[in-house]
Design a protein around this motif. Structure first.
Motif, PDB file in Angstrom:
ATOM      1  N   LYS A   1       0.951  -0.403   0.192  1.00 10.87           N
ATOM      2  CA  LYS A   1       0.092  -0.177   0.140  1.00 10.87           C
ATOM      3  C   LYS A   1       0.345   0.925  -0.244  1.00 10.87           C
ATOM      4  CE  LYS A   1      -4.508   2.237   0.633  1.00 10.87           C
ATOM      5  NZ  LYS A   1      -4.714   2.693  -0.254  1.00 10.87           N
TER       6      LYS A   1
ATOM      7  N   GLN B   1      -1.505   8.007  -0.831  1.00 11.87           N
ATOM      8  CA  GLN B   1      -1.984   8.999  -2.131  1.00 11.87           C
ATOM      9  C   GLN B   1      -1.552   9.622  -2.152  1.00 11.87           C
ATOM     10  OE1 GLN B   1      -5.336   7.423  -3.808  1.00 11.87           O
ATOM     11  NE2 GLN B   1      -4.878   5.765  -3.107  1.00 11.87           N
TER      12      GLN B   1
ATOM     13  N   TYR C   1       2.100   0.772  -9.155  1.00 14.00           N
ATOM     14  CA  TYR C   1       0.718   0.630  -8.489  1.00 14.00           C
ATOM     15  C   TYR C   1      -0.259   1.735  -9.465  1.00 14.00           C
ATOM     16  CZ  TYR C   1      -2.127   3.045  -4.399  1.00 14.00           C
ATOM     17  OH  TYR C   1      -2.976   2.684  -3.408  1.00 14.00           O
TER      18      TYR C   1
ATOM     19  N   SER D   1      -3.889   0.978 -10.547  1.00 10.64           N
ATOM     20  CA  SER D   1      -5.017   1.872 -10.124  1.00 10.64           C
ATOM     21  C   SER D   1      -6.008   2.162 -10.722  1.00 10.64           C
ATOM     22  CB  SER D   1      -4.161   2.287  -8.570  1.00 10.64           C
ATOM     23  OG  SER D   1      -5.434   3.151  -7.856  1.00 10.64           O
TER      24      SER D   1
ATOM     25  N   GLN E   1      -7.609  -0.563 -12.331  1.00 14.42           N
ATOM     26  CA  GLN E   1      -8.881  -1.026 -12.092  1.00 14.42           C
ATOM     27  C   GLN E   1     -10.441  -0.021 -11.937  1.00 14.42           C
ATOM     28  OE1 GLN E   1      -8.567  -4.680 -10.658  1.00 14.42           O
ATOM     29  NE2 GLN E   1     -10.907  -3.719 -10.843  1.00 14.42           N
ATOM     30  N   LYS E   2      -9.587   1.572 -11.505  1.00 16.35           N
ATOM     31  CA  LYS E   2     -10.934   2.391 -11.353  1.00 16.35           C
ATOM     32  C   LYS E   2     -12.072   2.491 -12.687  1.00 16.35           C
ATOM     33  CE  LYS E   2      -8.279   5.115  -8.374  1.00 16.35           C
ATOM     34  NZ  LYS E   2      -7.809   6.326  -8.589  1.00 16.35           N
TER      35      LYS E   2
END
Length: 124
Positions: A3, A6, A81, A85, A88-89
Protein backbone atom coordinates in the motif's frame (compact mmCIF):
# COMPACT_ATOMS: atom_id res chain seq x y z
CA UNK A 1 1.34 -5.10 -3.89
CA UNK A 2 2.29 -2.87 -0.97
CA UNK A 3 0.00 0.00 0.00
CA UNK A 4 1.47 3.31 -1.09
CA UNK A 5 0.45 6.78 0.07
CA UNK A 6 -2.24 8.54 -1.95
CA UNK A 7 -0.33 11.20 -3.87
CA UNK A 8 -2.33 13.98 -5.52
CA UNK A 9 -1.49 15.32 -8.98
CA UNK A 10 0.06 18.43 -7.42
CA UNK A 11 2.11 16.40 -4.96
CA UNK A 12 3.23 14.20 -7.85
CA UNK A 13 4.95 17.23 -9.39
CA UNK A 14 7.10 17.50 -6.24
CA UNK A 15 7.80 13.75 -6.35
CA UNK A 16 8.93 13.98 -10.00
CA UNK A 17 11.54 16.56 -9.03
CA UNK A 18 12.78 14.40 -6.16
CA UNK A 19 12.91 11.32 -8.37
CA UNK A 20 14.84 13.32 -10.96
CA UNK A 21 17.33 14.81 -8.49
CA UNK A 22 17.43 11.96 -5.96
CA UNK A 23 17.10 14.49 -3.14
CA UNK A 24 16.54 18.23 -2.89
CA UNK A 25 16.04 21.13 -0.52
CA UNK A 26 12.72 22.97 -0.47
CA UNK A 27 14.50 25.88 -2.20
CA UNK A 28 15.52 23.63 -5.09
CA UNK A 29 12.00 22.22 -5.37
CA UNK A 30 10.46 25.70 -5.23
CA UNK A 31 12.94 27.00 -7.82
CA UNK A 32 11.98 24.27 -10.28
CA UNK A 33 8.23 24.43 -9.72
CA UNK A 34 7.92 28.21 -9.92
CA UNK A 35 9.41 27.97 -13.41
CA UNK A 36 6.88 25.38 -14.60
CA UNK A 37 3.75 26.29 -12.64
CA UNK A 38 1.82 29.28 -11.29
CA UNK A 39 2.25 28.05 -7.71
CA UNK A 40 3.55 30.35 -5.02
CA UNK A 41 6.41 29.18 -2.77
CA UNK A 42 4.02 28.83 0.19
CA UNK A 43 1.81 26.45 -1.85
CA UNK A 44 4.84 24.35 -2.80
CA UNK A 45 5.95 24.25 0.84
CA UNK A 46 2.47 22.98 1.76
CA UNK A 47 2.77 20.20 -0.84
CA UNK A 48 6.16 19.22 0.62
CA UNK A 49 4.67 19.17 4.15
CA UNK A 50 1.79 16.96 2.99
CA UNK A 51 4.22 14.50 1.41
CA UNK A 52 6.21 14.35 4.65
CA UNK A 53 2.98 13.72 6.62
CA UNK A 54 2.04 10.93 4.17
CA UNK A 55 5.54 9.44 4.59
CA UNK A 56 6.18 9.70 0.84
CA UNK A 57 9.29 11.80 1.49
CA UNK A 58 11.64 12.15 4.43
CA UNK A 59 13.20 15.38 5.65
CA UNK A 60 16.85 15.13 6.65
CA UNK A 61 18.45 17.88 8.69
CA UNK A 62 21.59 19.17 6.98
CA UNK A 63 22.90 20.89 10.09
CA UNK A 64 21.73 24.30 8.94
CA UNK A 65 18.15 25.45 8.78
CA UNK A 66 17.51 23.79 5.41
CA UNK A 67 16.19 20.26 5.16
CA UNK A 68 17.08 17.82 2.44
CA UNK A 69 14.04 15.89 1.20
CA UNK A 70 14.49 12.29 0.11
CA UNK A 71 11.78 10.24 -1.64
CA UNK A 72 10.66 7.17 0.33
CA UNK A 73 8.46 6.00 -2.55
CA UNK A 74 10.34 4.54 -5.51
CA UNK A 75 9.33 5.97 -8.91
CA UNK A 76 8.89 2.62 -10.67
CA UNK A 77 6.95 1.18 -7.73
CA UNK A 78 4.65 4.21 -7.73
CA UNK A 79 4.09 4.04 -11.50
CA UNK A 80 3.19 0.35 -11.29
CA UNK A 81 0.82 1.02 -8.37
CA UNK A 82 -0.80 4.03 -10.07
CA UNK A 83 -1.21 2.13 -13.35
CA UNK A 84 -2.86 -0.81 -11.60
CA UNK A 85 -5.09 1.53 -9.59
CA UNK A 86 -6.12 3.44 -12.75
CA UNK A 87 -6.81 0.20 -14.61
CA UNK A 88 -8.98 -1.05 -11.74
CA UNK A 89 -10.90 2.21 -11.27
CA UNK A 90 -11.54 3.10 -14.89
CA UNK A 91 -11.59 -0.24 -16.74
CA UNK A 92 -12.64 -2.68 -13.97
CA UNK A 93 -9.16 -4.21 -14.16
CA UNK A 94 -9.47 -5.14 -17.84
CA UNK A 95 -6.24 -4.48 -19.71
CA UNK A 96 -7.97 -5.43 -22.98
CA UNK A 97 -10.64 -2.75 -22.49
CA UNK A 98 -8.02 -0.14 -21.66
CA UNK A 99 -5.81 -0.93 -24.67
CA UNK A 100 -8.83 -1.04 -27.00
CA UNK A 101 -9.99 2.32 -25.66
CA UNK A 102 -6.57 3.90 -26.12
CA UNK A 103 -6.27 2.52 -29.65
CA UNK A 104 -9.73 3.80 -30.61
CA UNK A 105 -9.38 7.23 -29.01
CA UNK A 106 -5.74 8.01 -29.81
CA UNK A 107 -4.54 8.28 -33.36
CA UNK A 108 -1.64 5.83 -33.37
CA UNK A 109 1.07 6.12 -36.00
CA UNK A 110 2.19 3.05 -37.94
CA UNK A 111 5.44 3.19 -35.96
CA UNK A 112 3.54 3.11 -32.63
CA UNK A 113 1.42 0.19 -33.84
CA UNK A 114 4.57 -1.73 -34.87
CA UNK A 115 6.15 -0.97 -31.51
CA UNK A 116 3.05 -2.17 -29.64
CA UNK A 117 2.91 -5.38 -31.71
CA UNK A 118 6.59 -6.01 -31.02
CA UNK A 119 6.07 -5.49 -27.29
CA UNK A 120 3.13 -7.90 -27.27
CA UNK A 121 5.10 -10.51 -29.23
CA UNK A 122 7.99 -10.28 -26.75
CA UNK A 123 5.68 -10.75 -23.76
CA UNK A 124 4.05 -13.95 -25.10
Amino acid sequence: MEKLPQISESELEVMKILWDLGQATSSQIIDRLTKTSEWKPKTIQTLISRLVAKQAIQPENTGGKAFLYIPLVDEDTYKAYASKSFLQKVFDGSLNLMVASFIREQKMTQEEIKSLKKLLDEEV
